[in-house]
Design a protein around this motif. Structure first.
Motif, PDB file in Angstrom:
ATOM      1  N   SER A 239      -2.823  -2.561   5.539  1.00  0.00           N
ATOM      2  CA  SER A 239      -1.550  -2.002   5.105  1.00  0.00           C
ATOM      3  C   SER A 239      -1.708  -1.123   3.871  1.00  0.00           C
ATOM      4  N   GLY A 240      -2.922  -1.074   3.302  1.00  0.00           N
ATOM      5  CA  GLY A 240      -3.175  -0.241   2.140  1.00  0.00           C
ATOM      6  C   GLY A 240      -2.591  -0.775   0.861  1.00  0.00           C
ATOM      7  N   ARG A 241      -2.282  -2.062   0.818  1.00  0.00           N
ATOM      8  CA  ARG A 241      -1.623  -2.628  -0.360  1.00  0.00           C
ATOM      9  C   ARG A 241      -2.519  -3.545  -1.177  1.00  0.00           C
ATOM     10  N   MET A 242      -3.753  -3.714  -0.757  1.00  0.00           N
ATOM     11  CA  MET A 242      -4.628  -4.580  -1.548  1.00  0.00           C
ATOM     12  C   MET A 242      -5.128  -3.798  -2.761  1.00  0.00           C
ATOM     13  N   GLY A 243      -4.883  -4.317  -3.922  1.00  0.00           N
ATOM     14  CA  GLY A 243      -5.370  -3.705  -5.145  1.00  0.00           C
ATOM     15  C   GLY A 243      -6.480  -4.555  -5.743  1.00  0.00           C
ATOM     16  N   LEU A 244      -7.276  -3.942  -6.596  1.00  0.00           N
ATOM     17  CA  LEU A 244      -8.377  -4.638  -7.247  1.00  0.00           C
ATOM     18  C   LEU A 244      -8.031  -4.890  -8.703  1.00  0.00           C
ATOM     19  N   GLU A 245      -8.306  -6.101  -9.157  1.00  0.00           N
ATOM     20  CA  GLU A 245      -8.110  -6.416 -10.568  1.00  0.00           C
ATOM     21  C   GLU A 245      -9.212  -5.763 -11.393  1.00  0.00           C
ATOM     22  N   GLN A 246      -8.931  -5.554 -12.666  1.00  0.00           N
ATOM     23  CA  GLN A 246      -9.924  -5.031 -13.593  1.00  0.00           C
ATOM     24  C   GLN A 246      -9.997  -5.984 -14.781  1.00  0.00           C
ATOM     25  N   VAL A 285     -19.214  -6.993 -16.613  1.00  0.00           N
ATOM     26  CA  VAL A 285     -18.604  -5.751 -16.153  1.00  0.00           C
ATOM     27  C   VAL A 285     -17.124  -6.020 -15.935  1.00  0.00           C
ATOM     28  N   PHE A 286     -16.386  -4.978 -15.666  1.00  0.00           N
ATOM     29  CA  PHE A 286     -14.956  -5.110 -15.406  1.00  0.00           C
ATOM     30  C   PHE A 286     -14.692  -4.796 -13.932  1.00  0.00           C
ATOM     31  N   GLY A 287     -13.955  -5.672 -13.281  1.00  0.00           N
ATOM     32  CA  GLY A 287     -13.642  -5.486 -11.877  1.00  0.00           C
ATOM     33  C   GLY A 287     -12.890  -6.690 -11.351  1.00  0.00           C
ATOM     34  N   ASP A 288     -13.019  -6.886 -10.040  1.00  0.00           N
ATOM     35  CA  ASP A 288     -12.329  -7.994  -9.377  1.00  0.00           C
ATOM     36  C   ASP A 288     -13.371  -9.020  -8.944  1.00  0.00           C
ATOM     37  N   PRO A 289     -13.578 -10.082  -9.728  1.00  0.00           N
ATOM     38  CA  PRO A 289     -14.631 -11.046  -9.390  1.00  0.00           C
ATOM     39  C   PRO A 289     -14.417 -11.739  -8.055  1.00  0.00           C
ATOM     40  N   LEU A 290     -13.155 -11.953  -7.666  1.00  0.00           N
ATOM     41  CA  LEU A 290     -12.884 -12.618  -6.395  1.00  0.00           C
ATOM     42  C   LEU A 290     -13.372 -11.768  -5.226  1.00  0.00           C
ATOM     43  N   ARG A 291     -13.091 -10.451  -5.275  1.00  0.00           N
ATOM     44  CA  ARG A 291     -13.496  -9.579  -4.172  1.00  0.00           C
ATOM     45  C   ARG A 291     -14.998  -9.336  -4.178  1.00  0.00           C
ATOM     46  N   VAL A 292     -15.607  -9.227  -5.357  1.00  0.00           N
ATOM     47  CA  VAL A 292     -17.063  -9.094  -5.424  1.00  0.00           C
ATOM     48  C   VAL A 292     -17.724 -10.352  -4.880  1.00  0.00           C
ATOM     49  N   ARG A 293     -17.153 -11.510  -5.210  1.00  0.00           N
ATOM     50  CA  ARG A 293     -17.682 -12.766  -4.682  1.00  0.00           C
ATOM     51  C   ARG A 293     -17.587 -12.780  -3.153  1.00  0.00           C
ATOM     52  N   GLN A 294     -16.485 -12.257  -2.595  1.00  0.00           N
ATOM     53  CA  GLN A 294     -16.349 -12.210  -1.138  1.00  0.00           C
ATOM     54  C   GLN A 294     -17.461 -11.381  -0.514  1.00  0.00           C
ATOM     55  N   ILE A 295     -17.772 -10.241  -1.133  1.00  0.00           N
ATOM     56  CA  ILE A 295     -18.828  -9.382  -0.597  1.00  0.00           C
ATOM     57  C   ILE A 295     -20.162 -10.118  -0.594  1.00  0.00           C
ATOM     58  N   GLU A 377     -15.486  -0.382   0.455  1.00  0.00           N
ATOM     59  CA  GLU A 377     -14.831   0.924   0.365  1.00  0.00           C
ATOM     60  C   GLU A 377     -13.797   0.939  -0.756  1.00  0.00           C
ATOM     61  N   LEU A 378     -13.103  -0.184  -0.964  1.00  0.00           N
ATOM     62  CA  LEU A 378     -12.156  -0.263  -2.080  1.00  0.00           C
ATOM     63  C   LEU A 378     -12.875  -0.130  -3.421  1.00  0.00           C
ATOM     64  N   HIS A 379     -14.139  -0.533  -3.470  1.00  0.00           N
ATOM     65  CA  HIS A 379     -14.946  -0.395  -4.684  1.00  0.00           C
ATOM     66  C   HIS A 379     -15.657   0.965  -4.730  1.00  0.00           C
ATOM     67  N   PHE A 399     -21.839  -0.406  -4.775  1.00  0.00           N
ATOM     68  CA  PHE A 399     -20.451  -0.460  -5.210  1.00  0.00           C
ATOM     69  C   PHE A 399     -20.392  -0.168  -6.709  1.00  0.00           C
ATOM     70  N   ILE A 400     -19.197   0.179  -7.176  1.00  0.00           N
ATOM     71  CA  ILE A 400     -19.009   0.634  -8.548  1.00  0.00           C
ATOM     72  C   ILE A 400     -18.169  -0.372  -9.326  1.00  0.00           C
ATOM     73  N   CYS A 401     -18.611  -0.693 -10.518  1.00  0.00           N
ATOM     74  CA  CYS A 401     -17.850  -1.519 -11.453  1.00  0.00           C
ATOM     75  C   CYS A 401     -17.690  -0.752 -12.766  1.00  0.00           C
ATOM     76  N   LEU A 402     -16.644  -1.091 -13.494  1.00  0.00           N
ATOM     77  CA  LEU A 402     -16.392  -0.436 -14.769  1.00  0.00           C
ATOM     78  C   LEU A 402     -17.164  -1.144 -15.881  1.00  0.00           C
TER      79      LEU A 402
END
Length: 566
Positions: A239-246, A285-295, A377-379, A399-402
């Motif tokens: 749905s294009g609504r998943m956002g990533l935490e920072q 780093v800054f990002g979404d640890p939950l989504r990185v953990r999923q990967i 792809e979101l990253h 993938f890219i992290c801040l």
């Protein structure tokens, strides 16, 4: 008056030529242009004059010239030349002029027949042929127009069908979202009770056998919840609504945790699981640890699942970086069953596995890699795979992290967040109002919080919560369910915020609604935070520490467990 063509001493009429419209163009005639009729008339007149001159010369030579006879002779020549010229204009010049007009009209886009002179010769045949060509063109144009109208009608019908299909698809998608939202709530509610009661029971005195049985049930429950989360995550991504935490997190620790979680599975086999992290990878780093953990977890879990013997090697390294961001590469190599080359593009499709029999032997829904690809792809990254049947597979993820985030986000590190819960003194326990209609969830939350020293009061719906607030304002925080009878959590929160006495009272949503947009609706209603069910005790206590005063009780060391809730 008709224009005259002068031929020597004679003059003949020129056939009338229809003037071209102002917007119609024709080819410019050359300056030396002479019509065929004019040339023929001039030739005939010269020939007759030459014959007359020859007769006069002969008479003069014979000394028999008679002036009256000479004048008569030249008069006869002029009349004959004029008659021939007029005949030529009528028979030849006029049809050719009309044919020229028809050709000019065709060149300018007008299909018009011409008037044919019935002379019975080639000119008549040429005119009839031209008219036949025009009739054929008119018939073709009519057919083309009919086909064009039919095509336009079909396009209009197809456009309407597409619009209706799009509307039906949007309606179906909305219905699917509503269905998933309801199913999410209905499934997460009992799951919250199951996991909560297992957690509570595990903290009691148990025999080793009972503890092992409960831990097995707990792992099964978490596996079921992970499947539910995968389906919901896929719906959010599509749905294009998943956002990533920072937020700041330790990417090294995330990978190490994923590897450690697989060690019990590997210990029961002959597979060697190794992890290599290059020194160039930053700790924070800054990002979404939950989504990185999923990967990390999805790729490692697949490698272990499809490898019966040999090795599974994980590696994390830094590729390139600048002042603001860093590109990380995560590689997973295994010596497992491998994948055929022609089936590699299929492994990232939803509900698909390279071999249908694989799902029966190894289990799985085929969602893991599909979600992993979309998370990568979101990253702003990409995932690649190389594999050979019987020799294993190799997955590479960039993938890219801040390296920096918003100043407010950068103020706190992971250590600060973890130490916040530990620094909470055990004096003056906080009072919490739990608004929840499900009795199992009431028991779970009450047991967890009372065991940590909190004072709890229960309300079965929003109306009771409002009445309790009226009777006693001495609450430090409200845990609010969303879907309740009588008065739901959103409307209850709005009414609470309308009263100046409770505008600063922290309200946290604690709900099984975990679809895209649920968090935003809670915050828009006036809530301060959002916790999705089932809630792990450590996650609940950590969130409470952000909103409760310093007098809140300190969580126990047993609660320091990573939360995998959605």
């Amino acid at each position: 008056m008709k224009p005259l063509i002068v031929l020597g001493e004679s003059a003949v009429d020129e056939p009338p030529v229809r003037p071209l419209p102002a917007n119609e163009t024709t080819s410019a005639r050359p300056k030396s242009f002479h019509s065929l009729a004019t040339r023929f008339s001039v030739f005939t007149a010269v020939l007759l004059l030459w014959v007359g001159a020859a007769i006069v010369a002969w008479d003069i030579h014979q000394s028999a010239f008679n002036p009256a006879r000479g004048v008569l002779l030249f008069g006869v020549v002029a009349v004959v030349a004029g008659s021939i010229s007029r005949f030529t204009m009528r028979i030849l010049a006029r049809p050719l002029a009309m044919l020229q007009q028809g050709i000019t009209a065709v060149r300018n886009g007008r299909l018009e027949t011409i008037q044919v002179s019935r002379t019975g010769d080639e000119i008549e045949y040429l005119g009839d042929s031209f008219n036949s060509m025009i009739q054929a063109l008119l018939s073709s144009r009519k057919e083309i127009q009919q086909h064009q109208e039919l095509l336009e009608e079909r396009i209009r019908q197809r456009t309407e069908e597409l619009e209706h299909a799009m509307l039906r698809a949007q309606t179906a998608n909305h219905a699917k979202s509503e269905f998933l939202a309801n199913m999410s709530h209905e499934l997460r509610t009992p799951m919250a009770g199951i996991l909560g009661m297992i957690d509570v029971t595990l903290e009691s005195d148990l025999t080793p056998e009972q503890k092992e049985q409960l831990e097995t049930a707990q792992r099964c429950a978490w596996s079921l919840l992970a499947l539910l989360n995968d389906i919901l995550d896929l719906s959010k991504i599509e749905s294009g609504r998943m956002g990533l935490e920072q937020i700041p997190f330790n990417v090294r620790a995330v990978l190490q945790d994923c590897v450690k979680s697989l060690q019990p599975r590997v210990a029961r086999s002959t597979v060697e699981l190794t992890c290599d992290i290059d020194p160039g990878v930053p700790e924070e780093v800054f990002g979404d640890p939950l989504r990185v953990r999923q990967i990390f977890a999805n790729l490692l879990s697949n490698a272990v699942k499809f490898t019966d013997a040999g090795y599974v090697r994980a590696r994390l390294r830094a590729l390139e970086s600048n002042e603001y961001e860093i590109t990380l590469r995560f590689e997973v190599d295994d010596s497992g069953i491998g994948i055929e080359e022609e089936k590699l593009p299929l492994i990232f499709d939803k509900f698909t596995q390279a071999d249908g029999s694989v799902s029966r032997r190894y289990g799985g829904t085929g969602l893991g890699l599909a979600i992993t690809q979309r998370l990568v792809e979101l990253h702003r990254g990409e995932i690649k795979v190389k594999s050979e049947p019987g020799k294993g597979s190799s997955f590479v993820v960039d993938f890219i992290c801040l390296l920096s985030a918003h100043p407010r986000q950068a103020e706190a590190s992971l250590a600060d967040i973890d130490s916040a819960a530990e620094a909470m003194p055990a004096e003056a326990p906080s009072r919490i109002l739990v608004v929840e209609d499900n009795q199992v969830n009431q028991k779970v939350v009450t047991t967890v919080l009372k065991k940590r020293g909190f004072e709890i009061e229960l309300a079965n719906n929003g109306e009771q919560a409002l009445q309790i607030l009226e009777d006693s304002m001495a609450f430090d925080l409200i845990l609010m369910d969303i879907q309740m009878p009588v008065l739901d959590g959103l409307e209850t929160t709005r009414r609470i915020r309308q009263d100046p006495r409770w505008r600063e009272l922290p309200i946290l949503a604690m709900t099984a609604h975990a679809m895209s947009g649920d968090r935003e609706r809670c915050l828009d209603a006036g809530m301060n935070g959002y916790i999705s069910k089932p809630v792990h005790p450590s996650h609940l206590l950590r969130v409470l520490s952000d909103y409760l005063p310093a007098a809140a009780p300190r969580p126990s060391a047993n609660d320091c467990i990573v939360s995998h809730t959605g």
